[in-house]
Write a protein that holds these residues in place. Structure first.
Motif, PDB file in Angstrom:
ATOM      1  N   SER A 156      -3.722   6.490  12.385  1.00 21.66           N
ATOM      2  CA  SER A 156      -2.864   5.360  12.042  1.00 21.66           C
ATOM      3  C   SER A 156      -1.692   5.259  13.004  1.00 21.66           C
ATOM      4  O   SER A 156      -0.997   6.246  13.242  1.00 21.66           O
ATOM      5  CB  SER A 156      -2.327   5.529  10.622  1.00 21.66           C
ATOM      6  OG  SER A 156      -1.147   4.771  10.453  1.00 21.66           O
ATOM      7  N   PRO A 157      -1.455   4.081  13.573  1.00 20.78           N
ATOM      8  CA  PRO A 157      -0.248   3.904  14.379  1.00 20.78           C
ATOM      9  C   PRO A 157       0.952   3.596  13.499  1.00 20.78           C
ATOM     10  O   PRO A 157       1.668   2.637  13.722  1.00 20.78           O
ATOM     11  CB  PRO A 157      -0.608   2.713  15.268  1.00 20.78           C
ATOM     12  CG  PRO A 157      -1.551   1.906  14.452  1.00 20.78           C
ATOM     13  CD  PRO A 157      -2.269   2.862  13.534  1.00 20.78           C
ATOM     14  N   GLY A 158       1.137   4.373  12.443  1.00 19.96           N
ATOM     15  CA  GLY A 158       2.286   4.182  11.566  1.00 19.96           C
ATOM     16  C   GLY A 158       2.149   3.022  10.601  1.00 19.96           C
ATOM     17  O   GLY A 158       3.143   2.442  10.186  1.00 19.96           O
ATOM     18  N   TYR A 159       0.912   2.691  10.197  1.00 20.51           N
ATOM     19  CA  TYR A 159       0.702   1.585   9.258  1.00 20.51           C
ATOM     20  C   TYR A 159       1.534   1.758   7.986  1.00 20.51           C
ATOM     21  O   TYR A 159       2.105   0.805   7.468  1.00 20.51           O
ATOM     22  CB  TYR A 159      -0.770   1.490   8.859  1.00 20.51           C
ATOM     23  CG  TYR A 159      -1.675   0.907   9.914  1.00 20.51           C
ATOM     24  CD1 TYR A 159      -1.311  -0.238  10.614  1.00 20.51           C
ATOM     25  CD2 TYR A 159      -2.911   1.485  10.195  1.00 20.51           C
ATOM     26  CE1 TYR A 159      -2.147  -0.770  11.571  1.00 20.51           C
ATOM     27  CE2 TYR A 159      -3.762   0.950  11.155  1.00 20.51           C
ATOM     28  CZ  TYR A 159      -3.369  -0.178  11.842  1.00 20.51           C
ATOM     29  OH  TYR A 159      -4.189  -0.706  12.777  1.00 20.51           O
ATOM     30  N   GLY A 160       1.573   2.991   7.468  1.00 16.55           N
ATOM     31  CA  GLY A 160       2.262   3.234   6.203  1.00 16.55           C
ATOM     32  C   GLY A 160       3.737   2.904   6.272  1.00 16.55           C
ATOM     33  O   GLY A 160       4.339   2.492   5.280  1.00 16.55           O
ATOM     34  N   PHE A 161       4.339   3.097   7.445  1.00 17.47           N
ATOM     35  CA  PHE A 161       5.768   2.792   7.585  1.00 17.47           C
ATOM     36  C   PHE A 161       5.983   1.321   7.902  1.00 17.47           C
ATOM     37  O   PHE A 161       6.897   0.690   7.385  1.00 17.47           O
ATOM     38  CB  PHE A 161       6.391   3.685   8.656  1.00 17.47           C
ATOM     39  CG  PHE A 161       6.351   5.139   8.294  1.00 17.47           C
ATOM     40  CD1 PHE A 161       7.087   5.605   7.219  1.00 17.47           C
ATOM     41  CD2 PHE A 161       5.559   6.028   8.991  1.00 17.47           C
ATOM     42  CE1 PHE A 161       7.046   6.937   6.851  1.00 17.47           C
ATOM     43  CE2 PHE A 161       5.508   7.363   8.633  1.00 17.47           C
ATOM     44  CZ  PHE A 161       6.247   7.816   7.566  1.00 17.47           C
ATOM     45  N   THR A 162       5.116   0.787   8.771  1.00 22.97           N
ATOM     46  CA  THR A 162       5.262  -0.631   9.105  1.00 22.97           C
ATOM     47  C   THR A 162       5.057  -1.485   7.859  1.00 22.97           C
ATOM     48  O   THR A 162       5.663  -2.550   7.720  1.00 22.97           O
ATOM     49  CB  THR A 162       4.247  -1.013  10.189  1.00 22.97           C
ATOM     50  OG1 THR A 162       4.350  -0.062  11.246  1.00 22.97           O
ATOM     51  CG2 THR A 162       4.519  -2.389  10.743  1.00 22.97           C
ATOM     52  N   ALA A 163       4.204  -1.006   6.937  1.00 29.52           N
ATOM     53  CA  ALA A 163       3.946  -1.767   5.721  1.00 29.52           C
ATOM     54  C   ALA A 163       5.214  -1.955   4.892  1.00 29.52           C
ATOM     55  O   ALA A 163       5.332  -2.931   4.149  1.00 29.52           O
ATOM     56  CB  ALA A 163       2.869  -1.078   4.893  1.00 29.52           C
ATOM     57  N   ILE A 164       6.172  -1.028   5.026  1.00 27.41           N
ATOM     58  CA  ILE A 164       7.447  -1.198   4.322  1.00 27.41           C
ATOM     59  C   ILE A 164       8.105  -2.486   4.815  1.00 27.41           C
ATOM     60  O   ILE A 164       8.629  -3.285   4.031  1.00 27.41           O
ATOM     61  CB  ILE A 164       8.364   0.007   4.582  1.00 27.41           C
ATOM     62  CG1 ILE A 164       7.728   1.284   4.038  1.00 27.41           C
ATOM     63  CG2 ILE A 164       9.739  -0.217   3.971  1.00 27.41           C
ATOM     64  CD1 ILE A 164       8.464   2.550   4.418  1.00 27.41           C
ATOM     65  N   ILE A 165       8.047  -2.692   6.126  1.00 26.58           N
ATOM     66  CA  ILE A 165       8.626  -3.906   6.711  1.00 26.58           C
ATOM     67  C   ILE A 165       7.868  -5.129   6.215  1.00 26.58           C
ATOM     68  O   ILE A 165       8.459  -6.144   5.858  1.00 26.58           O
ATOM     69  CB  ILE A 165       8.581  -3.829   8.248  1.00 26.58           C
ATOM     70  CG1 ILE A 165       9.251  -2.540   8.711  1.00 26.58           C
ATOM     71  CG2 ILE A 165       9.219  -5.046   8.874  1.00 26.58           C
ATOM     72  CD1 ILE A 165       9.153  -2.284  10.186  1.00 26.58           C
ATOM     73  N   VAL A 166       6.535  -5.004   6.193  1.00 25.56           N
ATOM     74  CA  VAL A 166       5.703  -6.118   5.729  1.00 25.56           C
ATOM     75  C   VAL A 166       6.089  -6.502   4.308  1.00 25.56           C
ATOM     76  O   VAL A 166       6.250  -7.685   3.988  1.00 25.56           O
ATOM     77  CB  VAL A 166       4.211  -5.745   5.801  1.00 25.56           C
ATOM     78  CG1 VAL A 166       3.352  -6.832   5.186  1.00 25.56           C
ATOM     79  CG2 VAL A 166       3.793  -5.500   7.240  1.00 25.56           C
ATOM     80  N   ALA A 167       6.268  -5.500   3.462  1.00 27.58           N
ATOM     81  CA  ALA A 167       6.597  -5.775   2.064  1.00 27.58           C
ATOM     82  C   ALA A 167       7.907  -6.551   1.953  1.00 27.58           C
ATOM     83  O   ALA A 167       8.005  -7.524   1.201  1.00 27.58           O
ATOM     84  CB  ALA A 167       6.683  -4.465   1.279  1.00 27.58           C
TER      85      ALA A 167
END
Lengths: 306, 370
Positions: free
Chosen positions: B278-289
């Motif tokens: 993962s290229p940091g999907y879990g953290f970027t998803a915070i931004i998406v949310a």
């Protein structure tokens, strides 16, 4: 004996960045602000320290750059949470994400270059004393700063009027405001102090611990520092103890890997993170005690109503 | 001069709708300044970053591949954040879901047939949910801060994956590369339109999850319960809602979705396990949310935007020769601007001179408040 001394020295080196970052965050949280951007400010300090040291050839300039960049970066958080009253948790997270990205971008050209290392203290005779010489008089300059910070912050918080004011703001910003205290101003200064400390902690990583630039070289230390603040119940001297325990865990797992203990290295590497969880569980179990110790307005946005 | 916030009598519908767009525009402006500082023509950079990655059909497929995990994770996180639960360990739940979901294709490659894929997806969801239940358990049982525990578990999950692919799960015929066997065809997520590009079923999962969670949050009692407990735990308790149950629900739902994203990524885009999935999907998803205003349907749009920043970063690296880390910078800036613009929903911002504001302007404000 030499072995013990050298292990103690490496523990001190591993503990120092945790200690500095945590002591800075402790002051921030005592003022009622929760800055989850420690990891981001630390990694910015690390890249700035390395870069300035490498470009000027002087690790001392690197040290100053790390502190300044850490403080400036925290200013971003301060403007957002204090002037614009944004959610502190989300803003802190975004500071960490931005810091990791920005440092990675700024550091692309530094990867693999040899860095400047801050020289260890050397006082003739004293440093040459057996055993205690190296421990007390032969460490890197940031080690001494870290110890001074612990006692300085402890004195400031509990023995000065300004410290009392800062703590009162953390416990009730509305009451403090009603008494005419400039809540926002104090918090700005506290957040920037925390940023400077986190920057210095990052500078320690890239100027002393491993004098080079590696992307994400903080490896979660900023988050562990945040956990240390909780562990310490917001008391500076307990941060000192906690940081050295974690330093010991960190070094212990490295030594275990080097000795070839028949446990996969990945399991040993995950020990500091697991230890953080265990420590948090032990310390938070007593709900009433935690509530008593936590600054009461921690993490709440404050908008002064005139 | 300093800023002063004046509370609005009620939340501004205008800024509520506009703030993501203002934030995006500000990010583009800040990005242009950043590129100018790097000595790159901002217009060229803008074109390379935001337009060139989506000019051809196969590129849209790539965008769907990048957006799918972001949307899946962010939809789950929106439930957490709505309930004031801070799960920031989605990256770990993503990885753990991928690991558990890969048990069948890695250890039992001889198992083939139409039941394999659903089984993998289910196991991935269970894996993510169980991993997310750890911080939920620690929070409800020991009052432990879920931000720190969920984040620490990210490092643990990544190291665990690293050990698996270098140790017991390594492909014996893989020339010592740290990776597992290639999944057999029945364990690979089907592509949607193989004629035009690589996009797989994962994007459909993301859309379905977004709609289901939207229904849950806005049309069902459970969603109401979550929103009440999130905005006022005290009121929620009086209504008889259980805080602890809600913590578990929010964590395990978001963990399951992160786990589904993980196994979908591994079985769709990658086709095997490797040290980094993962290229940091879990953290970027915070931004998406947050960019999606914690609304599942907004998150679909936000996921596409953030997916584009990944593709833009790759394009910027290959065309302009700058580090693809620029994507992370963009993502970080975007979140900053989103949070800043959200202030406008609840407050009016005023610039005041250094001198304390005169008492005079207190009266017109009173009228506004009434």
């Amino acid at each position: 004996m030499d072995m013990t001394v050298s292990i103690l020295l490496t523990i001190a080196t591993a503990a120092t960045p945790l200690l500095i970052a945590a002591i800075g965050e402790l002051v921030v949280e005592r003022s009622g602000v929760l800055n989850l951007g420690v990891e981001g400010m630390m990694v910015m300090g690390a890249v700035a320290g390395f870069g300035a040291g490498f470009l000027t050839g002087s690790p001392w300039i690197g040290l100053v750059a790390a502190i300044v960049v850490g403080a400036l970066f925290s200013l971003l958080f301060a403007v957002m949470t204090l002037s614009l009253a944004t959610n502190q948790v989300a803003t802190g997270l975004s500071l960490t994400l931005l810091g990791l990205g920005l440092s990675g971008m700024m550091g692309t050209g530094f990867v693999g270059l040899p860095g400047e290392r801050l020289p260890n203290l050397y006082i003739p005779v004293l440093t040459d004393l057996p055993v205690v010489g190296k421990l007390l008089f032969g460490q890197d300059p940031i080690f001494y700063i870290s110890i001074a910070l612990v006692f300085g912050v402890s004195w400031f918080l509990f023995k000065t009027r300004t410290g009392l004011t800062l703590r009162s703001i953390g416990d009730s910003h509305t009451s403090a405001h009603a008494l005419g205290i400039q809540v926002i101003k104090y918090r700005y200064l506290a957040v920037m102090f925390g940023g400077a400390c986190a920057g210095l902690a990052g500078g320690h990583l890239s100027l002393v611990y491993t004098p080079q630039w590696v992307e994400n070289m903080t490896a979660g230390r900023g988050w562990i520092a945040l956990a240390l603040v909780v562990f310490s119940s917001w008391r500076p001297l307990r941060v000192l103890a906690g940081a050295y325990i974690f330093g010991a865990v960190w070094i212990g797992q490295l030594h275990a890997q080097a000795f070839g203990i028949p446990v996969p290295s990945q399991f040993l590497s995950s020990l500091p993170y697991l230890a953080t969880i265990v420590v948090l569980v032990i310390i938070s179990r007593n709900k009433r005690l935690t509530m008593m110790n936590t600054p009461a307005s921690l993490g709440q946005a404050f908008v002064p109503d005139r | 001069m300093r800023l002063e916030l004046v509370k609005r009598p009620q939340r501004s519908m205008l800024f509520s709708a506009l703030s993501p767009f203002i934030a995006f525009a500000l990010t583009v402006v800040a990005g242009a300044i950043l590129f100018a500082l790097l000595g790159i023509n901002p217009l060229t950079a803008f074109y390379t970053y935001f337009i060139s990655p989506i000019t051809e059909v196969w590129q849209l497929h790539e965008l769907a591949i990048k957006a799918a995990p972001l949307i899946l994770i962010a939809v789950g996180l929106s439930v957490c954040f709505r309930s004031n639960i801070w799960n920031i360990g989605a990256e770990g739940q993503f990885v753990f879901g991928a690991i558990v979901g890969s048990v069948v294709p890695v250890l039992y490659p001889e198992m083939q047939g139409p039941f394999v894929l659903p089984l993998m997806l289910l196991m991935g969801m269970v894996g993510g949910a169980v991993y997310a239940a750890i911080p939920a358990f620690l929070k409800t049982r020991f009052n432990t801060n879920e931000i720190l525990t969920s984040l620490m578990l990210v490092y643990v999950a990544q190291l665990f994956l690293d050990w698996l692919v270098r140790g017991p799960w390594r492909d014996p015929k893989g020339f010592n590369f740290p990776q597992t066997v290639q999944f057999n065809p029945s364990a690979v997520l089907p592509e949607l339109m193989p004629m035009s590009g690589r996009a797989n079923l994962g994007f459909v999962f993301a859309l379905v999850a977004a709609v289901l969670v939207w229904i849950l949050m806005s049309r069902m009692l459970k969603g109401f319960e979550i929103r009440v407990l999130g905005s006022s735990p005290r009121a929620g308790r009086f209504a008889g809602f259980s805080f602890n149950r809600m913590v578990f629900f929010a964590f395990m739902l978001s963990g399951a979705l992160a786990g589904l994203a993980g196994i979908s990524e591994v079985s769709g885009a990658i086709g095997q396990l490797q040290p980094s999935i993962s290229p940091g999907y879990g953290f970027t998803a915070i931004i998406v949310a947050f960019l999606g205003r914690l609304n599942p349907l907004g998150i679909v749009a936000a996921g596409l935007v953030l997916g584009l920043t990944y593709l833009g970063g790759e394009a910027a690296q290959s065309v302009l020769g700058i580090s693809d880390k620029v994507a992370r910078v963009f993502q970080g800036m975007l979140l900053f601007f989103v949070l800043g613009c959200d202030t406008l929903i609840h407050y009016r911002i005023r610039l005041v001179g250094l001198a304390p504001a005169p008492k005079l302007d207190a009266s017109p404000k009173l009228e506004e408040a009434n």
